[in-house]
Design an enzyme around this catalytic site. Structure first.
Site, short mmCIF file in Angstrom:
data_model
loop_
_atom_site.label_atom_id
_atom_site.label_comp_id
_atom_site.label_asym_id
_atom_site.label_seq_id
_atom_site.Cartn_x
_atom_site.Cartn_y
_atom_site.Cartn_z
N TYR A 51 6.06 1.74 7.84
CA TYR A 51 5.71 1.89 7.23
C TYR A 51 5.55 0.02 6.98
O TYR A 51 4.72 -1.05 6.87
CB TYR A 51 6.20 2.03 5.75
N GLU A 76 9.89 -4.94 2.98
CA GLU A 76 10.30 -4.56 4.01
C GLU A 76 10.81 -4.84 5.41
O GLU A 76 11.46 -4.57 6.08
CB GLU A 76 9.71 -2.68 3.77
N SER A 82 5.34 -7.30 2.38
CA SER A 82 6.51 -6.84 2.03
C SER A 82 7.87 -7.59 2.32
O SER A 82 8.44 -7.60 3.26
CB SER A 82 6.37 -5.14 2.16
P1 NAP Z 1 0.87 1.71 -4.81
O1 NAP Z 1 0.61 2.42 -6.10
O2 NAP Z 1 1.30 3.29 -3.73
O3 NAP Z 1 -1.48 2.00 -4.41
C1 NAP Z 1 -2.08 1.98 -3.22
C2 NAP Z 1 -2.86 2.25 -3.29
O4 NAP Z 1 -3.88 1.62 -1.85
C3 NAP Z 1 -3.49 3.51 -4.24
O5 NAP Z 1 -4.87 3.01 -5.07
C4 NAP Z 1 -4.00 4.36 -2.80
O6 NAP Z 1 -5.07 4.79 -3.89
C5 NAP Z 1 -4.64 3.22 -2.11
N1 NAP Z 1 -4.91 3.88 -0.42
C6 NAP Z 1 -3.63 4.26 0.35
N2 NAP Z 1 -4.12 4.93 2.30
C7 NAP Z 1 -5.55 3.95 1.30
C8 NAP Z 1 -6.56 4.43 2.18
N3 NAP Z 1 -6.39 4.51 3.11
N4 NAP Z 1 -7.59 3.57 2.23
C9 NAP Z 1 -7.84 3.36 0.62
N5 NAP Z 1 -7.38 2.82 0.12
C10 NAP Z 1 -5.59 3.51 -0.06
O7 NAP Z 1 1.20 0.87 -4.12
P2 NAP Z 1 1.28 -0.50 -5.05
O8 NAP Z 1 2.98 -0.43 -5.62
O9 NAP Z 1 0.72 -0.84 -6.30
O10 NAP Z 1 1.52 -1.33 -4.59
C11 NAP Z 1 0.52 -2.31 -3.64
C12 NAP Z 1 0.35 -2.98 -2.77
O11 NAP Z 1 1.38 -3.65 -2.29
C13 NAP Z 1 0.77 -1.86 -0.86
O12 NAP Z 1 -0.32 -2.29 -0.04
C14 NAP Z 1 2.18 -2.35 -1.11
O13 NAP Z 1 2.58 -1.41 0.10
C15 NAP Z 1 3.26 -2.94 -1.62
N6 NAP Z 1 3.96 -3.97 -1.75
C16 NAP Z 1 4.32 -3.01 -2.84
C17 NAP Z 1 6.30 -3.68 -3.54
C18 NAP Z 1 5.60 -2.61 -4.34
O14 NAP Z 1 7.52 -2.28 -5.07
N7 NAP Z 1 5.59 -1.99 -5.10
C19 NAP Z 1 6.25 -4.50 -2.62
C20 NAP Z 1 6.32 -5.12 -1.48
C21 NAP Z 1 4.43 -4.93 -1.09
P3 NAP Z 1 -4.49 6.45 -4.34
O15 NAP Z 1 -4.21 5.62 -5.64
O16 NAP Z 1 -6.19 6.98 -3.48
O17 NAP Z 1 -3.90 6.91 -3.23
N1 GDD Z 2 12.00 6.96 -3.38
C1 GDD Z 2 13.62 7.18 -2.64
N2 GDD Z 2 13.66 9.24 -4.07
N3 GDD Z 2 13.82 6.54 -3.05
C2 GDD Z 2 15.30 6.37 -3.35
C3 GDD Z 2 15.81 8.07 -3.77
C4 GDD Z 2 14.89 9.20 -4.08
O1 GDD Z 2 15.52 10.16 -4.64
N4 GDD Z 2 17.55 7.95 -3.52
C5 GDD Z 2 17.98 7.09 -2.99
N5 GDD Z 2 16.75 5.73 -2.93
C6 GDD Z 2 16.60 4.69 -2.62
C7 GDD Z 2 16.08 4.66 -0.90
O2 GDD Z 2 16.36 5.34 0.26
C8 GDD Z 2 16.15 3.22 -0.91
O3 GDD Z 2 17.39 2.37 -0.47
C9 GDD Z 2 15.72 2.49 -3.23
O4 GDD Z 2 15.96 3.35 -3.48
C10 GDD Z 2 14.31 2.55 -2.70
O5 GDD Z 2 13.27 2.79 -2.84
P1 GDD Z 2 11.88 2.98 -3.29
O6 GDD Z 2 12.19 3.15 -4.60
O7 GDD Z 2 11.41 4.17 -2.46
O8 GDD Z 2 11.55 1.78 -3.00
P2 GDD Z 2 11.62 1.15 -0.94
O9 GDD Z 2 12.02 -0.17 -1.16
O10 GDD Z 2 11.42 2.02 0.26
O11 GDD Z 2 9.86 0.90 -0.35
C11 GDD Z 2 8.76 0.39 -1.24
O12 GDD Z 2 9.55 -1.30 -2.05
C12 GDD Z 2 8.95 -1.97 -1.49
C13 GDD Z 2 9.55 -3.41 -0.96
O13 GDD Z 2 10.50 -3.88 -0.34
C14 GDD Z 2 7.89 0.06 -1.44
O14 GDD Z 2 7.01 -0.27 -2.61
C15 GDD Z 2 7.35 -0.63 -0.47
O15 GDD Z 2 5.49 -0.51 -0.64
C16 GDD Z 2 7.67 -1.89 -0.85
O16 GDD Z 2 6.92 -2.67 0.23
#
Ligand code: NAP
Ligand code: GDD
Length: 331
Positions: A153, A131, A129
């Site tokens: 995380y 992050e 990620s």
């Molecule tokens: P998500 O919607 O939160 O999905 C996470 C998945 O992981 C869900 O299926 C959840 O199951 C499962 N899970 C959580 N804890 C687990 C555990 N202990 N054992 C088995 N399964 C578990 O996340 P996403 O947005 O699809 O992201 C997919 C992956 O990419 C994650 O690893 C995330 O950290 C990474 N990532 C995401 C982003 C982004 O912007 N979306 C960016 C960079 C990296 P439940 O449905 O049961 O909760």
């Molecule tokens: N969730 C959330 N809720 N975020 C907020 C809010 C709120 O009400 N208001 C402002 N934010 C700001 C957060 O402080 C952060 O700076 C930004 O919005 C994005 O927050 P999220 O959408 O929660 O995503 P993230 O950037 O923290 O993390 C996501 O992206 C990562 C990749 O850079 C997640 O998908 C992570 O799993 C992923 O790795």
């Protein structure tokens, strides 16, 4: 016919990736967690279409149960493993640091160990990620940029990222890290900021909600479309050799800009509806993320297809429909 094993198939990326692989003719195995209420809503359409043909097969598992991970990999003998499972909410990781860290670190390591012991050559994708970079400086980040995690995380992702490289270099495993910047969609979890905004726009437009309460509006993110990004995951595993790739759009926008576009799509002025509350601010914020996807473009031939505005509009459109359904059901 190839077989893939996806952890975290019930999440946003699990949906788009399994859809892509099923359309390509893969047999897809995925893990679901047992919960008191059914948690497969995001993949229900895929289950109806592909489970009867035994092309989509779901198994109860949890990344923390290493025995189940070992047994499943041994039983499935997949060609490719995509490790998407994680407690992926940054803010929640401050509240549940141990669960988040155990899942992100030991969970990934269990899979790498199972692959190392397997007689079959299995390709591995780790969901790394942006992050991990920490976002303190306003610079474009690439595969060489310094990792400076700011949350439990992000620290857990750094561990898995390095371990994926260690197993690649030590045991010649085909293990890759996709360093994905934020990616969103109508299937995004409702507590991530983009979806929280578009859901509120839909509900405010249909008179179901009056205000939207957010945290830091100045944070800047490089937001892309999840469907484009999951295609990049697959492309990484089709290469001759394993490597690490940044996947991003090369554009960054503040939370406030996202909100402004989402509200203005339905003709509303966001300033009239948004308020802030300290409870949504984080103990340690990642201020600015901007990615450089040049390596992915050169070696994978990947580039983002969906623009920022198309993404905002796609999400608002979907949440307008959801709010309309809610209005009909409950009013
Ligand atoms: P998500 O919607 O939160 O999905 C996470 C998945 O992981 C869900 O299926 C959840 O199951 C499962 N899970 C959580 N804890 C687990 C555990 N202990 N054992 C088995 N399964 C578990 O996340 P996403 O947005 O699809 O992201 C997919 C992956 O990419 C994650 O690893 C995330 O950290 C990474 N990532 C995401 C982003 C982004 O912007 N979306 C960016 C960079 C990296 P439940 O449905 O049961 O909760
Ligand atoms: N969730 C959330 N809720 N975020 C907020 C809010 C709120 O009400 N208001 C402002 N934010 C700001 C957060 O402080 C952060 O700076 C930004 O919005 C994005 O927050 P999220 O959408 O929660 O995503 P993230 O950037 O923290 O993390 C996501 O992206 C990562 C990749 O850079 C997640 O998908 C992570 O799993 C992923 O790795």
């Amino acid at each position: 016919m190839k077989t893939a094993f996806i952890t975290g198939i019930t999440g946003q990326d699990g949906y788009y990736l399994s859809k892509l692989l099923l359309e390509k003719g893969y047999i897809v195995h995925g893990t679901i967690r047992r919960s008191s209420s059914i948690n497969t809503s995001r993949i229900d359409d895929l289950i109806s279409e592909f489970q009867p043909q035994e092309k989509l097969i779901l198994h109860y598992s949890d990344l923390l149960d290493s025995a189940s991970i070992f047994n499943l990999i041994n039983y499935i003998q997949p060609d490719e493993i995509y490790n998407l499972a994680a407690q992926s909410h940054v803010s929640v990781s401050f509240q549940n640091p141990i669960f988040t860290t155990q899942t992100g670190t030991l969970g990934s390591l269990s899979i790498l160990e199972a692959i190392r012991r397997s007689k079959k050559e299995i390709k591995f994708y780790q969901a790394s990620s942006s992050e991990m970079f920490g976002g303190a400086a306003k610079v474009k980040l690439n595969e060489q940029s310094i990792l400076d995690p700011k949350s439990p995380y992000a620290v857990s992702k750094v561990f898995a990222h390095h371990m994926t490289k260690v197993y690649r270099d030590s045991y010649s495993l085909f293990s890759t890290n996709g360093i994905l910047f934020n990616h969103e969609s109508p299937h995004r979890g409702e507590t991530f900021v983009t979806r929280k905004i578009t859901k509120a726009v839909g509900r405010i437009y249909h008179g179901l909600q009056k205000k939207l309460t957010l945290g830091n509006l100045n944070a800047s993110r490089d937001w892309g479309f999840a469907g484009d990004y999951t295609e990049a995951m697959w492309m990484m595993l089709q290469q001759k050799s394993p490597d690490d790739f940044v996947i991003a759009t090369g554009e960054t926008h503040t939370v406030e800009e996202f909100a402004q576009h989402a509200f203005s799509y339905v003709g509303l002025d966001y300033k009239k509806y948004i308020q802030t509350d300290k409870k949504y601010f984080r103990p340690n914020e990642v201020d600015y993320l901007l990615g450089d996807y040049e390596k992915a473009q050169k070696l994978l031939g990947w580039r983002p297809k969906t623009t920022f505005l198309q993404l905002v509009e796609m999400m608002v459109e979907s949440d307008l429909n959801n709010a309309k359904r809610e209005e009909i059901l409950f009013n």
